[in-house]
Scaffold this active site. Structure first.
Site, PDB file in Angstrom:
ATOM      1  N   GLY A  27       0.302  -5.405   0.347  1.00 30.18           N
ATOM      2  CA  GLY A  27      -0.755  -5.579  -0.635  1.00 30.18           C
ATOM      3  C   GLY A  27      -0.309  -6.334  -1.871  1.00 30.18           C
ATOM      4  O   GLY A  27      -1.116  -7.011  -2.512  1.00 30.18           O
ATOM      5  N   GLU A  43       2.918  -5.276   7.401  1.00 36.88           N
ATOM      6  CA  GLU A  43       1.959  -4.304   7.933  1.00 36.88           C
ATOM      7  C   GLU A  43       2.154  -4.048   9.427  1.00 36.88           C
ATOM      8  O   GLU A  43       1.894  -2.939   9.910  1.00 36.88           O
ATOM      9  CB  GLU A  43       0.522  -4.788   7.678  1.00 36.88           C
ATOM     10  CG  GLU A  43       0.107  -4.785   6.217  1.00 36.88           C
ATOM     11  CD  GLU A  43       0.391  -6.098   5.524  1.00 36.88           C
ATOM     12  OE1 GLU A  43      -0.158  -6.324   4.438  1.00 36.88           O
ATOM     13  OE2 GLU A  43       1.181  -6.917   6.063  1.00 36.88           O
ATOM     14  N   ALA A  86       0.821  -1.204   0.000  1.00 38.17           N
ATOM     15  CA  ALA A  86       0.000   0.000   0.000  1.00 38.17           C
ATOM     16  C   ALA A  86       0.858   1.258   0.000  1.00 38.17           C
ATOM     17  O   ALA A  86       1.905   1.312   0.636  1.00 38.17           O
ATOM     18  CB  ALA A  86      -0.921  -0.005   1.216  1.00 38.17           C
ATOM     19  N   GLU A 124      -0.726  -9.774  -0.941  1.00 43.73           N
ATOM     20  CA  GLU A 124      -2.151 -10.101  -0.867  1.00 43.73           C
ATOM     21  C   GLU A 124      -2.754 -10.343  -2.248  1.00 43.73           C
ATOM     22  O   GLU A 124      -3.624 -11.194  -2.407  1.00 43.73           O
ATOM     23  CB  GLU A 124      -2.890  -8.990  -0.114  1.00 43.73           C
ATOM     24  CG  GLU A 124      -2.624  -9.040   1.381  1.00 43.73           C
ATOM     25  CD  GLU A 124      -3.152  -7.853   2.153  1.00 43.73           C
ATOM     26  OE1 GLU A 124      -3.850  -8.053   3.149  1.00 43.73           O
ATOM     27  OE2 GLU A 124      -2.848  -6.704   1.741  1.00 43.73           O
TER      28      GLU A 124
END
Length: 263
Positions: free
Chosen positions: A114, A137, A65, A117
């Site tokens: 991300g 994170e 992110a 992910e």
């Protein structure tokens, strides 16, 4: 400004490239929204049978992110953070996970946060030997918000996943392959060639049968076996009246290559 996601068509395969190489292809709102729109467009096109997703530049698939871009939403409070940040990211990974055409992630470098992910959500993934995967994170003070706390344990096991989540320690491409996060590790110079070879092989089969395989596995993997068998049977029932099933059986009996039309 350049598009945050680049589109190219190679035969029956669409190549989507995350295009923020100076930011290690970090996921900002514009990139996420553009990627989902590209997937929508590819789904609607009958001439596209598979999608390859990779990163621009030679350093990263995606470093995760774009925290600088998301920070205002997080500072605005829970409601805004959930609406603008979490739900948007979860919708993106859910779209990839439930996509009716095969999405092959070609991890060409870092796949952190991300980026990892997205890899977790995709049904197929290849990585170059230099690729690294991390759930970092926790360094920022939160748990993965785009599905990573749920998909990663299902893919690699609870204890392996928790070690990654709680330490932020990266794993290598070979470890990711051994754990089941990706399908294979290939030399960097051959990454896209291998991804196109895989997509090309799948694209020769009935797109209806491919979608049935994807849907059966995705919908059935986390339900009791009886429910999963019902899901499987439902997808098979949908195939019975199709041209592609009739053609596949006829071609087998006549000892000739089938001609699938997606109907």
């Amino acid at each position: 400004m350049s598009d945050p996601v680049l589109f190219e068509q190679h035969g029956k395969t669409a190549l989507l490239t995350l295009n923020r190489p100076s930011k290690l292809n970090a996921l900002n709102y514009d990139l996420i929204d553009h990627l989902v729109r590209c997937l929508d467009e590819c789904e609607a096109r009958e001439d596209i049978r598979a999608v390859i997703l990779t990163g621009g530049g030679d350093r990263a698939f995606s470093a995760g992110a774009d925290i600088e871009g998301f920070a205002p939403s997080l500072r605005a409070g829970q409601e805004t953070a959930m609406r603008e940040f979490v739900r948007r990211g979860q919708a993106m990974t859910a779209r990839i996970e439930t996509y009716p055409k095969p999405v092959i992630v070609a991890v060409n470098g870092l796949a952190y946060g991300g980026g990892c992910e997205i890899t977790e959500a995709a049904p197929l993934a290849l990585a170059c030997e230099e690729a690294m995967f991390s759930k970092a994170e926790i360094r920022l003070g939160f748990a993965p918000p785009f599905g990573g706390s749920q998909r990663l344990p299902r893919l690699i096991g609870r204890k392996r996943a928790l070690r990654m989540l709680l330490t932020a320690d990266p794993i290598t491409a070979r470890q990711a392959c051994d754990f089941g996060l990706i399908n294979d590790v290939v030399p960097k110079g051959k990454l896209l060639d291998e991804a196109f070879a895989l997509s090309g092989k799948i694209a020769e089969f009935s797109p209806l049968a491919v979608a049935a395989c994807l849907g059966s596995v995705t919908r059935g993997i986390n339900v009791p076996i009886d429910e999963g068998l019902a899901i499987e049977a439902g997808y098979f029932a949908r195939m019975v009246p199709t041209h592609d099933l009739t053609e596949g059986i006829a071609a087998f009996l006549e000892k000739r290559p089938p001609c699938f039309e997606g109907r």
